[in-house]
Each structure stands twice: as structure tokens, then as C-alpha cells.
Design a protein around this motif. Structure first.
Motif, mmCIF file in Angstrom:
data_model
loop_
_atom_site.group_PDB
_atom_site.id
_atom_site.type_symbol
_atom_site.label_atom_id
_atom_site.label_comp_id
_atom_site.label_asym_id
_atom_site.label_seq_id
_atom_site.Cartn_x
_atom_site.Cartn_y
_atom_site.Cartn_z
ATOM 1 N N ASN A 198 5.320 26.602 58.970
ATOM 2 C CA ASN A 198 4.700 27.451 57.970
ATOM 3 C C ASN A 198 3.877 26.578 57.022
ATOM 4 O OD1 ASN A 198 4.078 29.794 56.459
ATOM 5 N ND2 ASN A 198 6.138 30.607 56.781
ATOM 6 N N LEU A 199 3.309 27.176 56.006
ATOM 7 C CA LEU A 199 2.389 26.474 55.121
ATOM 8 C C LEU A 199 3.048 25.357 54.317
ATOM 9 C CD1 LEU A 199 -0.438 26.309 53.727
ATOM 10 C CD2 LEU A 199 0.462 27.940 52.056
ATOM 11 N N GLY A 200 4.051 25.707 53.538
ATOM 12 C CA GLY A 200 4.702 24.719 52.678
ATOM 13 C C GLY A 200 4.759 25.186 51.241
ATOM 14 N N THR A 201 5.450 24.417 50.425
ATOM 15 C CA THR A 201 5.684 24.801 49.036
ATOM 16 C C THR A 201 6.081 23.572 48.231
ATOM 17 O OG1 THR A 201 7.060 26.181 47.598
ATOM 18 C CG2 THR A 201 8.090 25.335 49.593
ATOM 19 N N PRO A 202 5.796 23.549 46.930
ATOM 20 C CA PRO A 202 6.316 22.460 46.093
ATOM 21 C C PRO A 202 7.844 22.454 46.096
ATOM 22 C CG PRO A 202 4.628 23.734 44.936
ATOM 23 C CD PRO A 202 4.970 24.499 46.175
ATOM 24 N N GLU A 203 8.413 21.299 45.824
ATOM 25 C CA GLU A 203 9.869 21.184 45.753
ATOM 26 C C GLU A 203 10.428 22.007 44.597
ATOM 27 O OE1 GLU A 203 11.930 19.649 47.797
ATOM 28 O OE2 GLU A 203 10.357 18.894 49.117
ATOM 29 N N ASN A 204 9.685 22.051 43.505
ATOM 30 C CA ASN A 204 10.076 22.872 42.356
ATOM 31 C C ASN A 204 8.800 23.277 41.629
ATOM 32 O OD1 ASN A 204 9.437 20.685 40.380
ATOM 33 N ND2 ASN A 204 11.200 19.696 41.366
ATOM 34 N N CYS A 205 8.939 23.983 40.521
ATOM 35 C CA CYS A 205 7.742 24.502 39.861
ATOM 36 C C CYS A 205 7.332 23.690 38.636
ATOM 37 C CB CYS A 205 7.916 25.976 39.503
ATOM 38 S SG CYS A 205 9.472 26.406 38.723
ATOM 39 N N THR A 206 7.657 22.393 38.626
ATOM 40 C CA THR A 206 7.157 21.520 37.579
ATOM 41 C C THR A 206 5.719 21.121 37.896
ATOM 42 O OG1 THR A 206 7.912 19.505 38.698
ATOM 43 C CG2 THR A 206 9.477 20.596 37.196
ATOM 44 N N THR A 207 4.986 20.727 36.868
ATOM 45 C CA THR A 207 3.588 20.345 37.062
ATOM 46 C C THR A 207 3.464 19.147 38.000
ATOM 47 O OG1 THR A 207 2.952 21.198 34.890
ATOM 48 C CG2 THR A 207 1.481 19.588 35.895
ATOM 49 N N SER A 208 4.353 18.178 37.875
ATOM 50 C CA SER A 208 4.274 16.982 38.718
ATOM 51 C C SER A 208 4.512 17.325 40.191
ATOM 52 C CB SER A 208 5.271 15.925 38.249
ATOM 53 O OG SER A 208 6.598 16.421 38.292
ATOM 54 N N SER A 209 5.476 18.202 40.455
ATOM 55 C CA SER A 209 5.761 18.598 41.829
ATOM 56 C C SER A 209 4.600 19.391 42.412
ATOM 57 C CB SER A 209 7.048 19.424 41.890
ATOM 58 O OG SER A 209 7.334 19.812 43.214
ATOM 59 N N VAL A 210 4.056 20.302 41.626
ATOM 60 C CA VAL A 210 2.926 21.112 42.097
ATOM 61 C C VAL A 210 1.703 20.230 42.314
ATOM 62 C CG1 VAL A 210 1.339 22.970 41.471
ATOM 63 C CG2 VAL A 210 3.790 23.225 41.038
ATOM 64 N N ARG A 211 1.510 19.243 41.435
ATOM 65 C CA ARG A 211 0.371 18.334 41.607
ATOM 66 C C ARG A 211 0.485 17.573 42.925
ATOM 67 N NH1 ARG A 211 1.202 15.160 37.652
ATOM 68 N NH2 ARG A 211 -0.001 16.320 36.103
ATOM 69 N N PHE A 237 -6.563 19.790 36.637
ATOM 70 C CA PHE A 237 -6.744 21.053 35.924
ATOM 71 C C PHE A 237 -5.959 22.195 36.560
ATOM 72 C CE2 PHE A 237 -10.505 18.541 34.921
ATOM 73 C CZ PHE A 237 -10.562 18.666 33.535
ATOM 74 N N ARG A 238 -5.839 22.175 37.880
ATOM 75 C CA ARG A 238 -5.212 23.287 38.593
ATOM 76 C C ARG A 238 -3.688 23.213 38.559
ATOM 77 N NH1 ARG A 238 -7.721 26.578 42.697
ATOM 78 N NH2 ARG A 238 -6.168 27.651 43.974
ATOM 79 N N ALA A 239 -3.121 22.007 38.578
ATOM 80 C CA ALA A 239 -1.664 21.868 38.690
ATOM 81 C C ALA A 239 -0.893 22.563 37.569
ATOM 82 C CB ALA A 239 -1.282 20.392 38.773
ATOM 83 N N PRO A 240 -1.279 22.390 36.295
ATOM 84 C CA PRO A 240 -0.513 23.092 35.242
ATOM 85 C C PRO A 240 -0.574 24.607 35.380
ATOM 86 C CG PRO A 240 -1.848 21.329 34.304
ATOM 87 C CD PRO A 240 -2.303 21.494 35.728
#
Length: 350
Positions: A12-25, A56-59
């Protein structure tokens, strides 16, 4: 039927490990630097993504993920694991889940299969995308193949071809939609598919001369249809509408999630949602058939932001129809594919 020692990798596509800015970045950096997502030369792509887009997008994306995150974690991961667990009960082969971006990686999934079987006579790869696109189906497939080439190079591989027109898929998707049609009070059903840059369609055109060569290219039969995302989503829409008996004037198609200023496939979902109320469409049903698993693009982009946009533009009722997720008809359909009943696993274009 599958070979004796067959292993299945669902990707499947994938996902961040959690919803923190660093993980999403970190997730966005991996996702958007994929050459099949942003198809520019390596150095400009790295500078664009890491220097301009993700800072800019990660936060903002982190806040979006927070709005859909569950106690168990990312919806996409939770649902994918639940789907795999249900599927295991219907298969006579081991399976492992992989993600194109983030974890679990294809290498991790393959090692799990090898640990269970010792040696595999055959590996099945199942990209969880009904339609072909270089930025989804193709990149997921090649990512898994790369791991296989490193860890089990001599093992024969079969791939689940895009199943956008397979009867079992169409019936499962239709069964998911049917309950929302029961009272007949809707004004329209909007099929919102993930968008693509027009250049991606042209790049995927194996003839080099069909896609976007005319206004009717999706209706003129061509070998290009095998890799034409736009034709394939139109086909899914037509088959589902026929299965459900939807009137033509109540079926709409649009494309979401565009990024950047280049032309993407039109019409754009965000624009359509703003325009529909003025056209008298106040009671809207919306589904996202490019996804088989609910995720950020369905739960936040459509069911939160899309809903708000539609209502603020004068809409009345906005009903989001969930993805196939773990619906029994979908689990059964997928199990039939994996058990080889329908012959949809093959060398890619056999």
C-alpha cells in the motif's frame, strides 16, 4: 492455482510513524522525492522537495494527520493490518504487508515470508491500487521488485494487474455504495479520484501518440489503455454506475490532491465541490475509488476539508462513502484473486 511455496506481499502507499511534524517531514521527503511522483531530475527534485515543499507542507500535513489519527494509530495502517488479518483466514499461503513509503518496508515483508517458508517457489505482489499510474501502482511494484532482486533474486514473481474492471471488485465497490442510495434523496454521486499531472499520462502512454491526442482518446480503443489512468477510472465509474443503475445525470467524476502549477487531469475536486451548490446539487454523495483503504486523502481532504467547502458554498448534505477497507465482499474478492481463481496474477501485461 499458486505454486506450493507461494508468498504474497501486499503493498500500500504508506504513512508517517506518528503525526508529529518531524515524522511527517521524513515521510513527505521520501514520498515526494520519488522520481515517479515528482518526475524532475534528481538534484532539482531534492532541492524543491527538501528545501521548499516539506518545510512548509510538513506542519500543515501534521495537523491534518492529527485530525484523523486514531487511538490505534494511522487509519491506513490500522485498516491495512486488519485487512491482512482477515485475508489470512481465507488463504493457504503466508502474506506480509509492505508500504511504498515508510514501514514496513518490502525487505521486511519479504524477510517475514522467507522466515516462515525458508524458500519460496513463487512470490505474488499485490499493489493495492485498482488503476495504473506511474506514481502509485508502478512505483509500488518496482519498489517491491527491487527488494526481491536483492533478497530472493531467482524466485519467480507474479503481479496483480490493475483490477479496475474486474467483476468482483466492481461488485464489492457497488455493494459498499448501495446502502447510501437506498432512500434516493441524493442529487448526485461524485466519484473523486486521485489526480495526476497530464504529463504522467503522456509518459505512461506506450504508443507515445494516444493520450490527450484528442478529446475522445479514452473512448478510442488502444493498447495505451493498459497504462492509462484516466481511461481506467472512467471505466470503473461506468461499470459501477451500471451495476447500481445510477442515472447518467447523477454521476460525476473529478480528480483531487493536485500539487504544483502544472496541468493536472480535470475537473478538480476542490473546484467542483465549490461549484455544485450553485448548480442545484445540494445533497451530495462522495466516494474515492482510487483508494481501497481510507487514508489522509479520503478522511481529511474529502470528508473534512471537502465537506466544509461544499457546505460553505451553499451545499446542504454531504455524505462521504468509506473506501472498501475491510468490507466482507472486498476481502472475499481479493482472496479469490490471490487463490488464483480469476487469473489476475500474471506477468504484467500477459
Amino acid at each position: 492455482m499458486p505454486a506450493k511455496n507461494t508468498g504474497l506481499i501486499i503493498v500500500n502507499l504508506g504513512t508517517p510513524e506518528n503525526c508529529t511534524t518531524s515524522s511527517v517531514r521524513a515521510y513527505l521527503n521520501e514520498f515526494l522525492t520519488d522520481e515517479r511522483v515528482i518526475d524532475t531530475p534528481w538534484l532539482p527534485r531534492q532541492l524543491l522537495v527538501r528545501g521548499l515543499i516539506t518545510p512548509f507542507r510538513a506542519p500543515k500535513s501534521a495537523e491534518a494527520y492529527k485530525s484523523i489519527w486514531t487511538d490505534k494509530g494511522s487509519p491506513l495502517m490500522v485498516i491495512s493490518n486488519d485487512f491482512c488479518q482477515l485475508l489470512r483466514q481465507k488463504l493457504d499461503m503466508p502474506l506480509a504487508l509492505a508500504m511504498r513509503y515508510g514501514n514496513p518496508t518490502p525487505a521486511t515483508a519479504l524477510k517475514q515470508l522467507l522466515e516462515k517458508k525458508g524458500k519460496l517457489d513463487e512470490i505474488l505482489i499485490a499493489p493495492m491500487y485498482p488503476h495504473y499510474a506511474m506514481s502509485s501502482y508502478e512505483t509500488a511494484l518496482l519498489h517491491v521488485q527491487d527488494a526481491i532482486n536483492k533478497l530472493a533474486k531467482s524466485t519467480p514473481v507474479k503481479v496483480l494487474k490493475p483490477f479496475y474492471a474486474e467483476q468482483a471488485y466492481v461488485k464489492a465497490l457497488s455493494a459498499t455504495i448501495a446502502p447510501y442510495l437506498a432512500n434516493g434523496g441524493y442529487d448526485a454521486v461524485l466519484f473523486s479520484y486521485h489526480g495526476l499531472p497530464v504529463r504522467h499520462l503522456k509518459k505512461s502512454d506506450t504508443t507515445g501518440a494516444h493520450c490527450y491526442a484528442s478529446a475522445t482518446c479514452c473512448e478510442v480503443k488502444s493498447v495505451a489503455w493498459q497504462t492509462c489512468y484516466k481511461h481506467q477510472v472512467k471505466t470503473t465509474t461506468r461499470l459501477v454506475a451500471k451495476e447500481l443503475g445510477l442515472p447518467d445525470d447523477k454521476v460525476l467524476v473529478s480528480f483531487q490532491s493536485r500539487l504544483g502549477r502544472d496541468p493536472w487531469v480535470e475537473p478538480y475536486t476542490d473546484v467542483v465541490l465549490q461549484e455544485l451548490p450553485a448548480k442545484g446539487i445540494k445533497n451530495l454523495l462522495v466516494l474515492c475509488p482510487a483508494f481501497v483503504t481510507d487514508c489522509l486523502e479520503t478522511l481529511e481532504e474529502i470528508n473534512i476539508r471537502g465537506r466544509e467547502s461544499f457546505i460553505q458554498s451553499g451545499g446542504g448534505a454531504f455524505t462521504y462513502i468509506p473506501c472498501l477497507n475491510t468490507q466482507p465482499d472486498w476481502v472475499n474478492a481479493f482472496a479469490s484473486y490471490c487463490n488464483g481463481y480469476d487469473g489476475v496474477f500474471a506477468q504484467l501485461w500477459d
